[in-house]
Design a protein around this motif. Sequence first.
Motif, PDB file in Angstrom:
ATOM      1  N   UNK A   1       0.856  -1.183   0.000  1.00 26.49           N
ATOM      2  CA  UNK A   1       0.000   0.000   0.000  1.00 26.49           C
ATOM      3  C   UNK A   1       0.892   1.234   0.000  1.00 26.49           C
ATOM      4  N   UNK A   2       0.357   2.327  -0.513  1.00 21.39           N
ATOM      5  CA  UNK A   2       1.072   3.600  -0.473  1.00 21.39           C
ATOM      6  C   UNK A   2       0.178   4.647   0.175  1.00 21.39           C
ATOM      7  N   UNK A   3       0.630   5.184   1.289  1.00 18.82           N
ATOM      8  CA  UNK A   3      -0.093   6.241   1.983  1.00 18.82           C
ATOM      9  C   UNK A   3       0.437   7.603   1.551  1.00 18.82           C
ATOM     10  N   UNK A   4      -0.469   8.567   1.499  1.00 22.93           N
ATOM     11  CA  UNK A   4      -0.104   9.942   1.199  1.00 22.93           C
ATOM     12  C   UNK A   4      -0.684  10.849   2.266  1.00 22.93           C
ATOM     13  N   UNK A   5      -0.004  11.962   2.514  1.00 20.18           N
ATOM     14  CA  UNK A   5      -0.492  12.952   3.473  1.00 20.18           C
ATOM     15  C   UNK A   5      -0.107  14.332   2.949  1.00 20.18           C
ATOM     16  N   UNK A   6      -1.117  15.122   2.636  1.00 20.95           N
ATOM     17  CA  UNK A   6      -0.891  16.458   2.092  1.00 20.95           C
ATOM     18  C   UNK A   6      -1.225  17.518   3.135  1.00 20.95           C
ATOM     19  N   UNK A   7      -0.300  18.423   3.336  1.00 18.69           N
ATOM     20  CA  UNK A   7      -0.508  19.538   4.261  1.00 18.69           C
ATOM     21  C   UNK A   7      -0.919  20.772   3.481  1.00 18.69           C
ATOM     22  N   UNK A   8      -1.878  21.507   4.036  1.00 19.74           N
ATOM     23  CA  UNK A   8      -2.343  22.732   3.386  1.00 19.74           C
ATOM     24  C   UNK A   8      -2.693  23.766   4.447  1.00 19.74           C
ATOM     25  N   UNK A   9      -2.837  24.997   3.999  1.00 17.00           N
ATOM     26  CA  UNK A   9      -3.177  26.071   4.914  1.00 17.00           C
ATOM     27  C   UNK A   9      -2.126  27.160   4.903  1.00 17.00           C
ATOM     28  N   UNK A  10      -2.028  27.843   6.014  1.00 15.37           N
ATOM     29  CA  UNK A  10      -1.136  28.981   6.129  1.00 15.37           C
ATOM     30  C   UNK A  10       0.277  28.527   6.511  1.00 15.37           C
ATOM     31  N   UNK A  11       0.951  27.900   5.549  1.00 12.19           N
ATOM     32  CA  UNK A  11       2.244  27.264   5.804  1.00 12.19           C
ATOM     33  C   UNK A  11       3.381  28.129   5.292  1.00 12.19           C
ATOM     34  N   UNK A  12       4.337  28.399   6.181  1.00  9.50           N
ATOM     35  CA  UNK A  12       5.554  29.079   5.768  1.00  9.50           C
ATOM     36  C   UNK A  12       6.648  28.068   5.448  1.00  9.50           C
ATOM     37  N   UNK A  13       6.832  27.104   6.334  1.00  8.01           N
ATOM     38  CA  UNK A  13       7.803  26.040   6.082  1.00  8.01           C
ATOM     39  C   UNK A  13       7.441  24.824   6.918  1.00  8.01           C
TER      40      UNK A  13
END
Length: 121
Positions: free
Chosen positions: A18-30
């Motif tokens: 299996x391949x898991x993914x996790x995407x971060x979004x929002x007010x991200x600087x680093x």
Amino acid sequence: QVQLVESGGGLVQPGGSLRLSCAASGSISSINAMSWYRQAPGKQRELVADITSGGSTNYVDSVKGRFTISRDNAKNTVYLEMNSLKLEDTAVYYCKAVVRTVGSSYYTGYWGQGTQVTVSS
């Protein structure tokens, strides 16, 4: 703020992948470190693997040689490639990202909602 959305969990037979993914979004600087944790029923949450912004990786002994963590910094996304899955890999898998938001001078850890991985014949 920051949201982490995981995908890719499911039901797989022993020996499968299996391949898991996790995407971060929002007010991200680093984003500093990104990690995958898992929690099996009746057990404590454990660190499975983590990866620094520079690409250095670390794995729990039980998954070494079977799992691979990677990240796409341009997409703020972390992946977990899981091969040769075993019954004992069954758990809810959570991603975590250590993020500095826009306008902030410090880093904070954020968690995804979790995705179920079930290994069963």
